[in-house]
Design an enzyme around this catalytic site. Structure first.
Site, short mmCIF file in Angstrom:
data_model
loop_
_atom_site.label_atom_id
_atom_site.label_comp_id
_atom_site.label_asym_id
_atom_site.label_seq_id
_atom_site.Cartn_x
_atom_site.Cartn_y
_atom_site.Cartn_z
N ASN A 51 26.54 25.14 42.09
CA ASN A 51 27.13 26.20 41.27
C ASN A 51 26.71 25.97 39.81
O ASN A 51 27.01 24.93 39.22
CB ASN A 51 28.66 26.13 41.42
CG ASN A 51 29.34 27.23 40.65
OD1 ASN A 51 29.00 27.48 39.50
ND2 ASN A 51 30.30 27.90 41.24
N HIS A 105 28.44 26.72 34.85
CA HIS A 105 28.74 26.05 33.58
C HIS A 105 27.52 25.82 32.70
O HIS A 105 27.65 25.47 31.54
CB HIS A 105 29.57 24.80 33.82
CG HIS A 105 30.91 25.15 34.36
ND1 HIS A 105 31.72 26.10 33.74
CD2 HIS A 105 31.58 24.78 35.47
CE1 HIS A 105 32.81 26.26 34.44
NE2 HIS A 105 32.76 25.47 35.50
N HIS A 126 29.38 32.64 40.03
CA HIS A 126 30.58 33.48 40.03
C HIS A 126 30.46 34.49 38.89
O HIS A 126 30.47 34.10 37.72
CB HIS A 126 31.81 32.58 39.84
CG HIS A 126 33.12 33.29 39.95
ND1 HIS A 126 34.31 32.61 39.94
CD2 HIS A 126 33.44 34.60 40.09
CE1 HIS A 126 35.31 33.48 40.06
NE2 HIS A 126 34.80 34.70 40.13
N ARG A 183 32.32 36.71 36.88
CA ARG A 183 33.73 37.00 36.64
C ARG A 183 33.89 38.33 35.93
O ARG A 183 33.01 38.78 35.20
CB ARG A 183 34.36 35.88 35.80
CG ARG A 183 34.42 34.54 36.51
CD ARG A 183 35.18 33.53 35.68
NE ARG A 183 36.59 33.81 35.69
CZ ARG A 183 37.47 33.17 36.46
NH1 ARG A 183 37.09 32.19 37.24
NH2 ARG A 183 38.74 33.50 36.43
N ARG A 237 32.65 35.58 31.44
CA ARG A 237 32.73 34.43 30.52
C ARG A 237 31.54 33.47 30.66
O ARG A 237 31.26 32.70 29.77
CB ARG A 237 34.04 33.67 30.68
CG ARG A 237 34.16 32.93 31.98
CD ARG A 237 35.41 32.08 32.02
NE ARG A 237 36.62 32.88 32.21
CZ ARG A 237 37.74 32.39 32.73
NH1 ARG A 237 37.81 31.12 33.07
NH2 ARG A 237 38.78 33.15 32.90
N GLU A 242 29.86 34.47 44.19
CA GLU A 242 31.32 34.45 44.28
C GLU A 242 31.84 35.61 43.44
O GLU A 242 31.41 35.79 42.30
CB GLU A 242 31.88 33.15 43.68
CG GLU A 242 31.46 31.90 44.38
CD GLU A 242 31.94 30.67 43.62
OE1 GLU A 242 32.54 30.81 42.53
OE2 GLU A 242 31.69 29.58 44.11
N THR A 297 39.01 29.07 39.24
CA THR A 297 39.69 29.67 40.39
C THR A 297 40.84 28.77 40.85
O THR A 297 40.64 27.61 41.16
CB THR A 297 38.68 29.84 41.55
OG1 THR A 297 37.48 30.39 41.01
CG2 THR A 297 39.22 30.76 42.61
N GLU A 324 35.29 29.47 53.14
CA GLU A 324 35.07 28.32 52.27
C GLU A 324 36.45 27.76 51.97
O GLU A 324 37.30 28.47 51.42
CB GLU A 324 34.34 28.69 50.97
CG GLU A 324 34.21 27.46 50.07
CD GLU A 324 33.31 27.68 48.86
OE1 GLU A 324 32.46 28.59 48.87
OE2 GLU A 324 33.47 26.91 47.89
N HIS A 344 35.27 23.12 45.37
CA HIS A 344 36.15 23.14 44.20
C HIS A 344 36.68 21.75 43.88
O HIS A 344 37.33 21.13 44.70
CB HIS A 344 37.33 24.10 44.34
CG HIS A 344 37.74 24.65 43.00
ND1 HIS A 344 38.52 23.93 42.13
CD2 HIS A 344 37.42 25.79 42.38
CE1 HIS A 344 38.67 24.63 41.03
NE2 HIS A 344 38.01 25.76 41.15
N1 PXP Z 1 33.54 27.21 45.37
C1 PXP Z 1 34.24 28.23 44.81
C2 PXP Z 1 34.66 29.37 45.67
C3 PXP Z 1 34.50 28.25 43.42
O1 PXP Z 1 35.19 29.27 42.88
C4 PXP Z 1 34.01 27.18 42.63
C5 PXP Z 1 34.23 27.22 41.15
O2 PXP Z 1 33.60 28.32 40.60
C6 PXP Z 1 33.30 26.15 43.25
C7 PXP Z 1 33.10 26.18 44.62
C8 PXP Z 1 32.75 24.99 42.47
O3 PXP Z 1 33.80 24.26 41.93
P1 PXP Z 1 33.50 23.07 40.91
O4 PXP Z 1 32.85 23.67 39.71
O5 PXP Z 1 34.85 22.50 40.63
O6 PXP Z 1 32.58 22.11 41.62
#
Ligand code: PXP
Length: 237
Positions: free
Chosen positions: A6, A9, A42, A44, A48, A69, A100, A150, A190
């Site tokens: 992901n 960030h 994601h 959003r 952001r 996402e 999330t 998931e 997550h």
């Molecule tokens: N899976 C989903 C559905 C998420 O919303 C997120 C965060 O955007 C992640 C995985 C990844 O989470 P993390 O950034 O805490 O590894």
């Protein structure tokens, strides 16, 4: 085990300055080169981090799988049908949240979610539902005809004691077993990081992990020396 990286960030770091860098598209390329099986982003509602421009370029450049996402809303459905990611993961979304929080309530929202799942399937998009490890939610995801689930690992990741962590692993195990029985695809994510990921590897039915924050955070640290050396060199020149 497939790894979805992901890259939200990377975009967060860009958006705090409204700059042109760092570019999540470049990060996706590097993640794939290093062995990622999927790129997860994601989009959003408040934009952001990831922007539509990122999504469009990622669709053109990602060579593995692109997993979008998104909230289960008409606006996001339109984006998904336009961009056509390989997979959509439907997530709950609240504007004021930091990230999330909790899974989608498929039991409560079964009609609207089922109809979004159908429209995405009609466009040949795999649809995953991001849910808490709760058996009723797993059954509801199956009834909604999702391709898979998931499982939200946030509670597991935040567990403060070994006993609490063991309880969360047990909840994940039960949901994984039921999902397997129902023929659902199974992913999790997550809050996972380098120290807490190992216990999840004992579930052979778990096919995919989506990990973001920990990987981007580590990339900042492992890249720090090179970045400073490059600047020192630029000053010497
Ligand atoms: N899976 C989903 C559905 C998420 O919303 C997120 C965060 O955007 C992640 C995985 C990844 O989470 P993390 O950034 O805490 O590894």
């Amino acid at each position: 085990m497939r790894l979805g990286v992901n890259i939200d960030h990377v975009a967060t770091l860009r958006e705090v300055r409204k700059a042109a860098y760092p570019d999540p598209v470049q990060a996706a390329f590097l993640a794939e080169e290093a062995g990622a099986d999927q790129i997860t982003v994601h989009l959003r509602e408040d934009r952001r981090h990831i922007q539509e421009r990122d999504l469009e370029l990622l669709r053109q450049t990602v060579r593995t799988k692109l997993n979008l996402e998104m909230a289960a809303t008409q606006e996001m459905l339109n984006v998904a049908l336009e961009v056509k990611p390989d997979t959509v993961t439907l997530v709950p979304e609240r504007r004021e949240e930091l990230t999330t929080e909790g899974g989608l309530d498929v039991v409560q929202r079964k009609e609207s979610i089922t109809s979004i799942v159908r429209l995405l399937h009609d466009a040949d998009i795999t649809v995953m539902l991001f849910i808490d490890p709760d058996l009723d939610q797993v059954r509801a995801a199956h009834k909604a005809d999702a391709s898979g689930i998931e499982l939200h690992t946030g509670k597991y990741a935040e567990a403060h004691s070994g006993a609490q962590q063991a309880r969360e692993i047990e909840r994940l195990a039960e949901s994984i077993q039921l999902a397997k029985k129902l023929g659902l695809g199974i992913a999790a994510g997550h809050g996972l990081h380098y120290q807490n990921v190992a216990p999840l590897l004992r579930f052979p039915e778990l096919e995919e992990l989506n990990i973001g924050h920990a990987i981007v955070a580590r990339a900042v640290m492992t890249g720090m020396k090179d970045a400073v050396r490059d600047m020192v060199r630029a000053l010497e020149r």
